[in-house]
Design a protein around this motif. Structure first.
Motif, short mmCIF file in Angstrom:
data_model
loop_
_atom_site.label_atom_id
_atom_site.label_comp_id
_atom_site.label_asym_id
_atom_site.label_seq_id
_atom_site.Cartn_x
_atom_site.Cartn_y
_atom_site.Cartn_z
N GLY A 57 0.97 -1.12 0.00
CA GLY A 57 0.04 0.13 0.09
C GLY A 57 0.81 1.16 0.01
O GLY A 57 2.18 1.30 0.74
N HIS A 58 0.39 2.30 -0.59
CA HIS A 58 1.00 3.57 -0.57
C HIS A 58 0.37 4.75 -0.02
O HIS A 58 -0.52 5.47 -0.86
N PRO A 59 0.21 5.25 1.02
CA PRO A 59 -0.44 6.17 1.47
C PRO A 59 -0.33 7.77 0.70
O PRO A 59 -1.17 8.48 0.89
N GLU A 60 0.98 7.73 0.26
CA GLU A 60 1.11 9.16 -0.51
C GLU A 60 1.34 8.57 -1.80
O GLU A 60 1.86 9.75 -2.67
N GLY A 61 0.51 7.44 -2.52
CA GLY A 61 0.56 7.41 -3.84
C GLY A 61 1.77 6.64 -4.38
O GLY A 61 2.83 6.51 -3.73
N ASN A 62 1.70 6.62 -5.55
CA ASN A 62 2.78 5.58 -6.27
C ASN A 62 3.12 5.98 -7.77
O ASN A 62 2.36 5.74 -8.71
N ARG A 63 4.16 7.00 -7.89
CA ARG A 63 4.42 7.47 -8.84
C ARG A 63 4.71 6.66 -10.27
O ARG A 63 4.66 6.93 -11.36
N ASP A 64 5.24 5.49 -9.84
CA ASP A 64 5.58 4.60 -10.55
C ASP A 64 4.30 3.95 -11.38
O ASP A 64 4.22 3.34 -12.66
N ILE A 65 3.42 3.95 -10.64
CA ILE A 65 2.07 3.31 -11.19
C ILE A 65 0.94 4.36 -11.83
O ILE A 65 0.48 4.16 -13.00
N ASP A 66 0.83 5.25 -10.75
CA ASP A 66 -0.01 6.53 -11.26
C ASP A 66 0.75 7.61 -11.87
O ASP A 66 1.12 8.65 -10.75
N THR A 67 1.24 7.45 -12.92
CA THR A 67 2.34 8.64 -13.34
C THR A 67 1.61 9.94 -13.43
O THR A 67 2.36 11.08 -13.50
N ASP A 68 0.32 10.20 -13.48
CA ASP A 68 -0.43 11.59 -13.41
C ASP A 68 -0.39 12.17 -12.13
O ASP A 68 -1.01 13.36 -11.95
N GLY A 69 0.03 11.50 -10.99
CA GLY A 69 0.21 12.17 -9.88
C GLY A 69 -1.29 11.61 -8.90
O GLY A 69 -1.46 12.03 -7.60
N THR A 70 -2.03 11.12 -9.42
CA THR A 70 -3.41 10.79 -8.84
C THR A 70 -2.97 9.20 -8.03
O THR A 70 -1.73 8.82 -8.39
N ASP A 71 -4.19 8.66 -7.40
CA ASP A 71 -3.96 7.17 -7.11
C ASP A 71 -5.10 6.34 -7.74
O ASP A 71 -5.34 5.44 -6.81
N LYS A 72 -5.61 6.82 -8.80
CA LYS A 72 -6.66 6.11 -9.45
C LYS A 72 -6.15 4.51 -9.52
O LYS A 72 -7.11 3.64 -9.41
N ILE A 73 -5.05 4.26 -9.99
CA ILE A 73 -4.76 2.93 -10.74
C ILE A 73 -4.36 2.04 -9.30
O ILE A 73 -4.99 0.93 -9.15
N VAL A 74 -3.73 2.67 -8.39
CA VAL A 74 -3.45 2.07 -7.14
C VAL A 74 -4.64 1.87 -6.36
O VAL A 74 -4.91 0.42 -5.93
N MET A 75 -5.64 2.46 -6.29
CA MET A 75 -7.03 2.32 -5.46
C MET A 75 -7.81 1.15 -6.54
O MET A 75 -8.54 0.24 -5.77
N GLN A 76 -7.75 1.15 -7.65
CA GLN A 76 -8.49 0.15 -8.25
C GLN A 76 -7.89 -0.97 -8.21
O GLN A 76 -8.70 -1.98 -7.90
N ALA A 77 -6.74 -1.22 -8.01
CA ALA A 77 -5.75 -2.50 -7.77
C ALA A 77 -6.21 -2.95 -6.10
O ALA A 77 -6.32 -4.02 -6.08
N LEU A 78 -6.41 -2.14 -5.31
CA LEU A 78 -6.71 -2.22 -3.93
C LEU A 78 -7.87 -3.03 -3.84
O LEU A 78 -8.21 -3.98 -3.10
N ALA A 79 -8.93 -2.29 -4.74
CA ALA A 79 -10.13 -2.77 -4.63
C ALA A 79 -9.97 -4.41 -5.01
O ALA A 79 -10.96 -5.30 -4.68
N LEU A 80 -9.53 -4.55 -6.17
CA LEU A 80 -9.30 -6.00 -6.79
C LEU A 80 -9.23 -6.99 -5.69
O LEU A 80 -9.34 -8.16 -5.52
N LYS A 81 -8.04 -6.35 -4.97
CA LYS A 81 -7.43 -7.23 -3.90
C LYS A 81 -8.20 -7.58 -2.63
O LYS A 81 -8.34 -8.54 -2.14
N GLN A 82 -9.00 -6.49 -2.49
CA GLN A 82 -10.10 -6.70 -1.41
C GLN A 82 -11.29 -7.85 -1.85
O GLN A 82 -11.55 -8.72 -0.96
N LYS A 83 -11.60 -7.57 -3.17
CA LYS A 83 -12.18 -8.90 -3.46
C LYS A 83 -11.87 -10.26 -3.38
O LYS A 83 -12.35 -11.19 -3.17
#
Length: 296
Positions: free
Chosen positions: A144-170
């Motif tokens: 998990g990345h409380p301050e986001g992950n620029r390697d994954i979300d290159t636009d500075g958001t955390d959209k992709i990271v949060m989508q991935a966490l949602a899949l992991k929750q499932k």
């Protein structure tokens, strides 16, 4: 929220709030750092979960040997499985079989890994899960990345990271394994608290094992923080670096942990379940610090 005050004497860090918060902590080692420790039993409580970090280029034989040593000394080894340094499902199953057969491993941290270009077919943690290689494991953790992950979300958001966490929750909702999110380290409590609360609001119920940088020289922390992509909370270190009187004083995470511990005490349902230490200043230094702060 006030920035960390590293010498605040009015609050003793050995009180019950911090001791309770640190109960069940985990810590991270690599084979080359583990080699420097004569006996982990002299440093850590029996049964402590010890993550075995897999850096690209480390032979699997060294990883498994480190896990076996930890098991033999009475600890719970949790090796990293970075998807992007694993060639394919066949190699993954081979690694899992070695860990299970030689070191009794039953817990694992699954992550994409810091390598930008995968060496083979695997690219992320969910692909590792989908191979079925971890069937029967008792515990699986995700990054998990409380301050986001620029390697994954290159636009500075955390959209992709949060989508991935949602899949992991499932996945967490369907597996018999205990699951959790273990995070990158940060240096400010406010953003951490906001992020954990946001996870809950978005239906991500896996407990959080919050990453904390252990005591270390300021220069060491700055180097690792920059290389690991720590976000806005890096300003805590940068402000400290401007004070020449503190340059030679090791950073200690006491006040950050106290802030989080107090919040947890006031809000028992708060999502942080445990603390995970990155011993950037050395395993002995970190373990001694924990023992000192939690002694009666």
């Amino acid at each position: 929220m006030a920035l960390l005050n590293f010498r605040r004497e009015a609050e003793t860090p050995t009180n019950g709030t911090l001791t309770a918060f640190l109960d069940g902590f985990s810590i991270e080692v690599m084979p080359r750092t583990a080699e420097k420790i004569e006996d982990f039993r002299a440093l850590l409580p029996a049964g402590t979960r010890v993550y075995v970090a897999h850096i690209e280029g480390t032979p699997i034989e060294e990883m498994v040997a480190t896990a076996k040593r930890l098991r033999d000394e009475g600890f719970e080894p949790m090796p990293h499985f970075p998807a992007r340094i694993i060639r394919d499902a066949l190699q993954l199953r081979d690694w899992v079989a070695r860990y299970k057969g030689e070191a009794g491993v039953k817990q694992a941290l699954l992550l994409g890994g810091g390598v930008k270009t995968p060496v083979g077919d695997l690219d992320n943690a969910m692909q590792l899960v989908e191979t079925g290689a971890f069937a029967g494991f008792e515990r699986l953790h995700f990054a998990g990345h409380p301050e986001g992950n620029r390697d994954i979300d290159t636009d500075g958001t955390d959209k992709i990271v949060m989508q991935a966490l949602a899949l992991k929750q499932k996945f967490a909702d369907t597996t018999d394994a205990d699951t959790a999110i273990v995070t990158q380290f940060a240096f400010e409590a406010g953003p951490i608290i906001q992020w954990v609360d946001r996870l809950a609001a978005e239906g991500i119920r896996m407990p959080v094992h919050i990453g904390i940088a252990g005591p270390a020289k300021l220069q060491t922390l700055l180097k690792f923080a920059i290389s690991c992509g720590v976000g806005p909370s890096l300003k805590v270190l940068q402000k400290r670096a401007k004070d020449v009187t503190k340059l030679l004083t090791p950073f200690e995470p006491t006040d950050l942990l106290m802030d989080l511990a107090r919040h947890k005490a006031k809000h028992p349902d708060f999502g942080i379940e445990a603390v995970h230490f990155f011993p950037l200043g050395g395993i002995k230094t970190n373990a001694t610090w924990i023992a000192d702060k939690t002694k009666g």
